[in-house]
Design a protein around this motif. Structure first.
Motif, mmCIF file in Angstrom:
data_model
loop_
_atom_site.group_PDB
_atom_site.id
_atom_site.type_symbol
_atom_site.label_atom_id
_atom_site.label_comp_id
_atom_site.label_asym_id
_atom_site.label_seq_id
_atom_site.Cartn_x
_atom_site.Cartn_y
_atom_site.Cartn_z
ATOM 1 N N CYS A 1 -8.065 6.640 -3.855
ATOM 2 C CA CYS A 1 -8.622 5.335 -3.515
ATOM 3 C C CYS A 1 -9.569 4.929 -4.632
ATOM 4 O O CYS A 1 -10.318 5.755 -5.149
ATOM 5 C CB CYS A 1 -9.389 5.385 -2.192
ATOM 6 N N GLU B 1 -13.574 -0.517 2.556
ATOM 7 C CA GLU B 1 -14.278 0.764 2.512
ATOM 8 C C GLU B 1 -15.540 0.584 3.349
ATOM 9 O O GLU B 1 -16.377 -0.265 3.033
ATOM 10 C CB GLU B 1 -14.598 1.127 1.057
ATOM 11 N N GLU C 1 -11.062 -1.493 -1.181
ATOM 12 C CA GLU C 1 -10.583 -0.385 -1.995
ATOM 13 C C GLU C 1 -9.062 -0.422 -1.979
ATOM 14 O O GLU C 1 -8.441 -0.901 -1.029
ATOM 15 C CB GLU C 1 -11.115 0.961 -1.513
ATOM 16 N N LEU D 1 -5.696 1.827 -2.129
ATOM 17 C CA LEU D 1 -5.051 3.134 -1.993
ATOM 18 C C LEU D 1 -3.846 3.129 -2.915
ATOM 19 O O LEU D 1 -3.015 2.207 -2.869
ATOM 20 C CB LEU D 1 -4.629 3.381 -0.544
#
Length: 142
Positions: A103, A128, A135, A137
């Motif tokens: 992340c 987040e 964020e 991934l």
């Protein structure tokens, strides 16, 4: 040389993490990083499944922390960034894993671009909770 970290190096790694985090994430108040330092030293770094350091001329200049197939942290001393050290750490991790996830803060465009160049693909973007920042991934498969 890339090698496993020893417990005595954790404060040094946390210092690299703090200085690099402040520089890379100037959109997050510095107080957030400073208030997280103790947890980094006492929990996150010591509890990593793999904690690798990059040593150059006898000096630790960066590290990678992994839990299973998830890269928790990749940081290089801010004074030594942009010389391929992060790529060296990632190449090492990628050779020893068939897939990795991570992340990264979405506003950290430099880091998102870095991981894309290494072949990571965006899986999703999410909030987040500790910072309220988005964020991304990302995942990679060999």
């Amino acid at each position: 040389m890339i090698r496993p970290a020893v417990p005595q190096e954790i404060p040094l790694l946390a210092d690299i993490w703090l200085r690099a985090s402040r520089r890379a994430h100037d959109f997050i108040p510095a107080e957030h990083w400073e208030s997280s330092l103790d947890a980094m030293v006492e929990k996150y770094l010591p509890d990593a499944d793999e904690l690798l350091v990059l040593e150059m001329e006898g000096r630790v200049i960066g590290f990678a922390a992994l839990n299973g197939e998830h890269l928790e942290a990749l940081f290089v001393d801010p004074e030594l960034q942009s010389y391929g050290h992060g790529s060296r750490l990632m190449a090492h991790a990628m050779v020893h894993h068939s897939g990795l996830s991570l992340c990264v803060f979405s506003r950290n465009v430099r880091a998102v671009s870095f991981y894309r160049r290494l072949g990571f693909q965006v899986v999703e973007e999410r909030l987040e909770p500790l910072t309220g920042e988005l964020e991304t991934l990302m995942a990679w498969q060999s």
